[in-house]
Design an enzyme around this catalytic site. Sequence first.
Site, PDB file in Angstrom:
ATOM      1  N   ASN A  12       4.661   1.497   0.758  1.00  0.00           N
ATOM      2  CA  ASN A  12       3.473   2.335   0.967  1.00  0.00           C
ATOM      3  C   ASN A  12       2.633   1.723   2.098  1.00  0.00           C
ATOM      4  OD1 ASN A  12       0.752   3.275   0.790  1.00  0.00           O
ATOM      5  ND2 ASN A  12       1.170   4.071  -1.242  1.00  0.00           N
ATOM      6  N   HIS A  15      -2.506   1.253   3.475  1.00  0.00           N
ATOM      7  CA  HIS A  15      -3.587   0.309   3.774  1.00  0.00           C
ATOM      8  C   HIS A  15      -3.472  -0.341   5.157  1.00  0.00           C
ATOM      9  CE1 HIS A  15      -5.450   1.370   0.148  1.00  0.00           C
ATOM     10  NE2 HIS A  15      -4.341   1.131  -0.523  1.00  0.00           N
ATOM     11  N   HIS A  48       0.032   8.393   1.240  1.00  0.00           N
ATOM     12  CA  HIS A  48      -0.840   9.232   0.399  1.00  0.00           C
ATOM     13  C   HIS A  48      -1.905   9.827   1.315  1.00  0.00           C
ATOM     14  CE1 HIS A  48      -3.639   9.267  -3.419  1.00  0.00           C
ATOM     15  NE2 HIS A  48      -3.539  10.447  -2.843  1.00  0.00           N
ATOM     16  N   ARG A  50      -4.954  11.410   1.396  1.00  0.00           N
ATOM     17  CA  ARG A  50      -6.052  11.720   0.471  1.00  0.00           C
ATOM     18  C   ARG A  50      -6.928  12.830   1.015  1.00  0.00           C
ATOM     19  NH1 ARG A  50      -8.062   8.792  -3.706  1.00  0.00           N
ATOM     20  NH2 ARG A  50      -6.838   6.976  -4.369  1.00  0.00           N
ATOM     21  N   ARG A  54      -9.358   8.825   3.769  1.00  0.00           N
ATOM     22  CA  ARG A  54      -9.886   7.454   3.955  1.00  0.00           C
ATOM     23  C   ARG A  54      -8.881   6.526   4.640  1.00  0.00           C
ATOM     24  NH1 ARG A  54     -10.240   5.412  -2.292  1.00  0.00           N
ATOM     25  NH2 ARG A  54     -11.363   7.373  -2.503  1.00  0.00           N
ATOM     26  N   GLU A  75       2.705  11.435  -1.048  1.00  0.00           N
ATOM     27  CA  GLU A  75       1.843  11.521  -2.222  1.00  0.00           C
ATOM     28  C   GLU A  75       0.689  12.478  -1.920  1.00  0.00           C
ATOM     29  OE1 GLU A  75       2.399   7.201  -4.328  1.00  0.00           O
ATOM     30  OE2 GLU A  75       0.748   7.419  -2.912  1.00  0.00           O
ATOM     31  N   THR A 106      -6.145   4.979  -7.135  1.00  0.00           N
ATOM     32  CA  THR A 106      -5.665   5.924  -8.156  1.00  0.00           C
ATOM     33  C   THR A 106      -5.710   5.252  -9.520  1.00  0.00           C
ATOM     34  OG1 THR A 106      -4.200   6.775  -6.437  1.00  0.00           O
ATOM     35  CG2 THR A 106      -3.805   7.546  -8.680  1.00  0.00           C
ATOM     36  N   GLU A 156       6.966   8.902 -11.619  1.00  0.00           N
ATOM     37  CA  GLU A 156       6.637   7.523 -11.210  1.00  0.00           C
ATOM     38  C   GLU A 156       5.618   7.017 -12.222  1.00  0.00           C
ATOM     39  OE1 GLU A 156       5.785   6.697  -7.077  1.00  0.00           O
ATOM     40  OE2 GLU A 156       4.409   5.077  -7.639  1.00  0.00           O
ATOM     41  N   HIS A 196       2.211   0.813  -8.422  1.00  0.00           N
ATOM     42  CA  HIS A 196       0.763   0.632  -8.338  1.00  0.00           C
ATOM     43  C   HIS A 196       0.389  -0.776  -8.792  1.00  0.00           C
ATOM     44  CE1 HIS A 196      -3.072   2.488  -7.306  1.00  0.00           C
ATOM     45  NE2 HIS A 196      -3.562   1.534  -8.060  1.00  0.00           N
TER      46      HIS A 196
HETATM   47  C1  LIG Z   1      -0.838   7.037  -5.820  1.00  0.00           C
HETATM   48  C2  LIG Z   1      -0.852   5.585  -5.616  1.00  0.00           C
HETATM   49  O1  LIG Z   1      -0.802   4.840  -6.548  1.00  0.00           O
HETATM   50  C3  LIG Z   1      -0.958   4.994  -4.263  1.00  0.00           C
HETATM   51  O2  LIG Z   1      -0.603   5.795  -3.228  1.00  0.00           O
HETATM   52  C4  LIG Z   1      -2.305   4.583  -4.053  1.00  0.00           C
HETATM   53  O3  LIG Z   1      -3.042   5.769  -4.210  1.00  0.00           O
HETATM   54  C5  LIG Z   1      -2.536   3.930  -2.712  1.00  0.00           C
HETATM   55  O4  LIG Z   1      -3.663   4.364  -2.130  1.00  0.00           O
HETATM   56  P1  LIG Z   1      -5.162   4.176  -2.712  1.00  0.00           P
HETATM   57  O5  LIG Z   1      -5.443   2.714  -2.757  1.00  0.00           O
HETATM   58  O6  LIG Z   1      -5.976   4.971  -1.786  1.00  0.00           O
HETATM   59  O7  LIG Z   1      -5.217   4.740  -4.106  1.00  0.00           O
HETATM   60  N1  LIG Z   2       2.434   4.936  -5.970  1.00  0.00           N
HETATM   61  C1  LIG Z   2       2.086   3.567  -5.852  1.00  0.00           C
HETATM   62  C2  LIG Z   2       2.127   3.137  -4.449  1.00  0.00           C
HETATM   63  O1  LIG Z   2       2.603   3.855  -3.597  1.00  0.00           O
HETATM   64  C3  LIG Z   2       1.650   1.813  -4.039  1.00  0.00           C
HETATM   65  O2  LIG Z   2       0.533   1.364  -4.756  1.00  0.00           O
HETATM   66  P1  LIG Z   2      -0.124  -0.052  -4.343  1.00  0.00           P
HETATM   67  O3  LIG Z   2       0.996  -1.071  -4.274  1.00  0.00           O
HETATM   68  O4  LIG Z   2      -0.768   0.131  -3.016  1.00  0.00           O
HETATM   69  O5  LIG Z   2      -1.081  -0.339  -5.467  1.00  0.00           O
END
Ligand SMILES: CC(=O)[C@@H](O)[C@H](O)COP(=O)(O)O
Ligand SMILES: NCC(=O)COP(=O)(O)O
Length: 248
Positions: A12, A15, A48, A50, A54, A75, A106, A156, A196
């Site tokens: 992911n 960030h 994701h 949003r 953000r 997402e 989330t 998930e 997550h």
């Molecule tokens: C859905 C999820 O768990 C992740 O994509 C998470 O949302 C990462 O982005 P955020 O930190 O903005 O929630």
């Molecule tokens: N769906 C969870 C994800 O994509 C990553 O979550 P995180 O490791 O950023 O908390």
Amino acid sequence: MTTSTRILLGVNIDHVATLRQARGTRYPDPVKAALDAEEAGADGITVHLREDRRHIQERDVLLLKDVLQTRMNFEMGVTEEMMQFAERIRPAHICLVPETRQELTTEGGLDVAGQEARIKAAVERLSKIGSEVSLFIDADERQIEASRRVGAPAIELHTGRYADAETPTEVAEELKRVADGVAFGLTQGLIVNAGHGLHYHNVEAVAAIKGINELNIGHALVAHALFVGFKSAVSEMKALILAAAAKA
Ligand SMILES: CC(=O)[C@@H](O)[C@H](O)COP(=O)(O)O
Ligand SMILES: NCC(=O)COP(=O)(O)O
């Protein structure tokens, strides 16, 4: 995201975009991070988009759609705006997530059981564009059964409570909740992913749960990448989860 004995790593990159958005610059580019992640062994890239934008922006998703060598896991909240965007980009995988503007991240899973008709309609609509739809839910039998009923091929499981658990007892309880959820999801014929809050120090126990298809990990990778670089951060994580899965 097909079921296999080999656990997959979805990286992911949200960030990376968070850092860019903090200053409104053009860097760091999440697209570059995605390509580095793929070179380092990522099996897929998760983003994701949003509602409040953000971190990830439409531009990121559109570029990724063109350049990814693996596959995108998109997402999204269940809103008409997102449904139309998904129909435009047709990602390989879509994960429906709950979203509230004020949340830091989330915080829990999607309440599928409480809104079956709405989620079923979304799953049907998104399946028509060829995407494999998963539902981001808590490891709760009621939600898992509802996910099967609405026709999602995958779920998930939200591992945030496991990641946040503080005492060894809480950690063991939350890990068991996830493991039971995986086992129950498999009995329902679902592909079971998890993610997550997973980190280098807590990922192995989850990766060792039999039957998990994929782990989606982001925040910890981006944080570690500051010190070791993105490719190393991804390859270290991948090595950890593969070793843990192989030992189990
Ligand atoms: C859905 C999820 O768990 C992740 O994509 C998470 O949302 C990462 O982005 P955020 O930190 O903005 O929630
Ligand atoms: N769906 C969870 C994800 O994509 C990553 O979550 P995180 O490791 O950023 O908390």
